[in-house]
Design a protein around this motif. Structure first.
Motif, mmCIF file in Angstrom:
data_model
loop_
_atom_site.group_PDB
_atom_site.id
_atom_site.type_symbol
_atom_site.label_atom_id
_atom_site.label_comp_id
_atom_site.label_asym_id
_atom_site.label_seq_id
_atom_site.Cartn_x
_atom_site.Cartn_y
_atom_site.Cartn_z
ATOM 1 N N ASP A 116 0.801 -1.216 0.000
ATOM 2 C CA ASP A 116 0.000 0.000 0.000
ATOM 3 C C ASP A 116 0.840 1.275 0.000
ATOM 4 O O ASP A 116 0.299 2.376 -0.025
ATOM 5 C CB ASP A 116 -0.935 0.008 1.209
ATOM 6 C CG ASP A 116 -0.204 -0.297 2.518
ATOM 7 O OD1 ASP A 116 -0.858 -0.782 3.454
ATOM 8 O OD2 ASP A 116 1.028 -0.070 2.585
ATOM 9 N N THR A 117 2.148 1.140 0.064
ATOM 10 C CA THR A 117 3.017 2.310 0.147
ATOM 11 C C THR A 117 4.071 2.272 -0.953
ATOM 12 O O THR A 117 4.674 1.229 -1.208
ATOM 13 C CB THR A 117 3.712 2.371 1.514
ATOM 14 O OG1 THR A 117 2.725 2.262 2.540
ATOM 15 C CG2 THR A 117 4.449 3.690 1.681
ATOM 16 N N TYR A 176 0.993 6.693 0.656
ATOM 17 C CA TYR A 176 0.311 5.598 1.341
ATOM 18 C C TYR A 176 -1.154 5.659 0.958
ATOM 19 O O TYR A 176 -1.794 6.701 1.137
ATOM 20 C CB TYR A 176 0.488 5.711 2.856
ATOM 21 C CG TYR A 176 -0.397 4.796 3.643
ATOM 22 C CD1 TYR A 176 -1.439 5.298 4.425
ATOM 23 C CD2 TYR A 176 -0.211 3.421 3.601
ATOM 24 C CE1 TYR A 176 -2.260 4.454 5.133
ATOM 25 C CE2 TYR A 176 -1.036 2.565 4.310
ATOM 26 C CZ TYR A 176 -2.053 3.089 5.073
ATOM 27 O OH TYR A 176 -2.871 2.240 5.782
ATOM 28 N N ARG A 209 3.212 -1.879 5.527
ATOM 29 C CA ARG A 209 3.501 -1.733 6.955
ATOM 30 C C ARG A 209 4.945 -2.081 7.282
ATOM 31 O O ARG A 209 5.226 -2.833 8.197
ATOM 32 C CB ARG A 209 2.554 -2.587 7.794
ATOM 33 C CG ARG A 209 1.148 -2.109 7.741
ATOM 34 C CD ARG A 209 0.203 -2.952 8.542
ATOM 35 N NE ARG A 209 -1.160 -2.484 8.363
ATOM 36 C CZ ARG A 209 -2.232 -3.176 8.674
ATOM 37 N NH1 ARG A 209 -2.100 -4.375 9.166
ATOM 38 N NH2 ARG A 209 -3.430 -2.679 8.488
ATOM 39 N N ASN A 210 5.858 -1.541 6.521
ATOM 40 C CA ASN A 210 7.294 -1.706 6.711
ATOM 41 C C ASN A 210 7.764 -3.148 6.556
ATOM 42 O O ASN A 210 8.902 -3.458 6.869
ATOM 43 C CB ASN A 210 7.743 -1.171 8.072
ATOM 44 C CG ASN A 210 8.245 0.245 7.967
ATOM 45 O OD1 ASN A 210 7.984 0.928 6.988
ATOM 46 N ND2 ASN A 210 8.970 0.689 8.955
ATOM 47 N N TYR A 211 6.918 -3.987 6.066
ATOM 48 C CA TYR A 211 7.369 -5.348 5.816
ATOM 49 C C TYR A 211 7.486 -5.537 4.328
ATOM 50 O O TYR A 211 6.668 -5.072 3.559
ATOM 51 C CB TYR A 211 6.361 -6.357 6.395
ATOM 52 C CG TYR A 211 6.884 -7.765 6.345
ATOM 53 C CD1 TYR A 211 7.721 -8.237 7.332
ATOM 54 C CD2 TYR A 211 6.551 -8.605 5.293
ATOM 55 C CE1 TYR A 211 8.206 -9.522 7.274
ATOM 56 C CE2 TYR A 211 7.037 -9.894 5.217
ATOM 57 C CZ TYR A 211 7.866 -10.349 6.223
ATOM 58 O OH TYR A 211 8.362 -11.612 6.165
ATOM 59 N N TYR A 244 9.821 -4.441 2.299
ATOM 60 C CA TYR A 244 10.241 -3.230 1.609
ATOM 61 C C TYR A 244 11.125 -3.654 0.455
ATOM 62 O O TYR A 244 12.231 -4.130 0.651
ATOM 63 C CB TYR A 244 11.026 -2.363 2.602
ATOM 64 C CG TYR A 244 11.127 -0.901 2.278
ATOM 65 C CD1 TYR A 244 11.907 -0.465 1.224
ATOM 66 C CD2 TYR A 244 10.493 0.042 3.067
ATOM 67 C CE1 TYR A 244 12.025 0.884 0.960
ATOM 68 C CE2 TYR A 244 10.621 1.403 2.807
ATOM 69 C CZ TYR A 244 11.390 1.814 1.758
ATOM 70 O OH TYR A 244 11.521 3.153 1.487
ATOM 71 N N THR A 245 10.650 -3.458 -0.754
ATOM 72 C CA THR A 245 11.332 -3.970 -1.938
ATOM 73 C C THR A 245 11.568 -2.862 -2.943
ATOM 74 O O THR A 245 10.646 -2.092 -3.238
ATOM 75 C CB THR A 245 10.482 -5.079 -2.592
ATOM 76 O OG1 THR A 245 10.193 -6.086 -1.618
ATOM 77 C CG2 THR A 245 11.212 -5.706 -3.756
#
Lengths: 111, 115
Positions: free
Chosen positions: A30-31, A50, A96-98, A100-101
């Motif tokens: 989502d970000t 976001y 949610r900061n997971y 991050y690619t």
């Protein structure tokens, strides 16, 4: 697994022209973030979105604008290009900061 | 303020040597994430590891290992038995917890592994 897709991979523009870079995040992320990496430099944060709203802003020049669309893809628009805009532009996505690619980047050359 | 310092600008090692890349960070946040990325000559940023600030367990993945010490605000990265393919620029990064927070990158360490 799907990754972050950036297009184009390479772009050559002349001074004062306009460029549009596209980023397609990982599904359900989502970000979206945009970074600029000049030659021999570390990536510098430009802007993030976001849920299609701008969430954070870094050192993005006024000549640049960005948005995130309803399908979550994002575009970075760069106008009145200058030689100093030549850089590698990365897009990254996360949820949610997971996860991050980063994408593979768009190499912009302004001549 | 958020800051990541990679004091080693360039490192050269001979193949099969071990090498440690240092990373020191500053943050006022109590919850944050630390990352290491590899950037080979081709330019892409390759994710290596993500560490939550509450998880101080060291991690080993093959020839890679990471030492996270909150007391010294360090997150060092060791490559064991280095190989020529390890030659790249390595970035340490910090991200405060929360949605949409940017990464703060160190200036990178350029590693050259000599055959």
């Amino acid at each position: 697994a799907a990754g972050v897709i950036q297009s184009p991979r390479h772009l050559i523009k002349e001074k004062r022209e306009t460029a549009t870079l596209k980023c397609y995040p990982i599904p359900r992320h989502d970000t979206v973030y945009w970074y600029q990496q000049g030659p021999g430099q570390d990536p510098q944060f430009l802007i993030s979105f976001y849920e299609k709203m701008q969430s954070d802003k870094g050192s993005i020049p006024d000549r640049f604008s960005a948005q995130q669309f309803s399908d979550y893809h994002s575009e970075l628009n760069m106008s009145s290009l200058e030689l100093g805009d030549s850089a590698l532009y990365f897009c990254a996505s996360s949820s949610r900061n997971y996860g991050y690619t980063f994408g593979s980047g768009t190499r912009l050359t302004v001549v | 303020a958020q800051k990541v310092t990679q004091a080693q600008t360039e490192i050269s090692v001979v193949e099969k040597e071990d090498v440690t890349l240092d990373c020191v960070y500053e943050t006022r946040d109590t919850t944050y994430y630390l990352f290491w990325y590899k950037q080979p000559p081709s330019g892409e940023l390759v994710f290596l590891i993500r560490r939550n600030s509450f998880d101080e367990q060291n991690e080993i993945s093959g020839r890679y290992s990471w030492n996270f010490q909150k007391s010294t605000s360090s997150f060092n990265f060791t490559i064991t038995a280095s190989q020529v393919v390890d030659s790249a620029v390595y970035f340490c990064a910090l991200s405060p917890s929360g949605t949409g927070n940017q990464f703060y990158f160190g200036t990178g360490t350029s590693l050259t592994v000599i055959p």
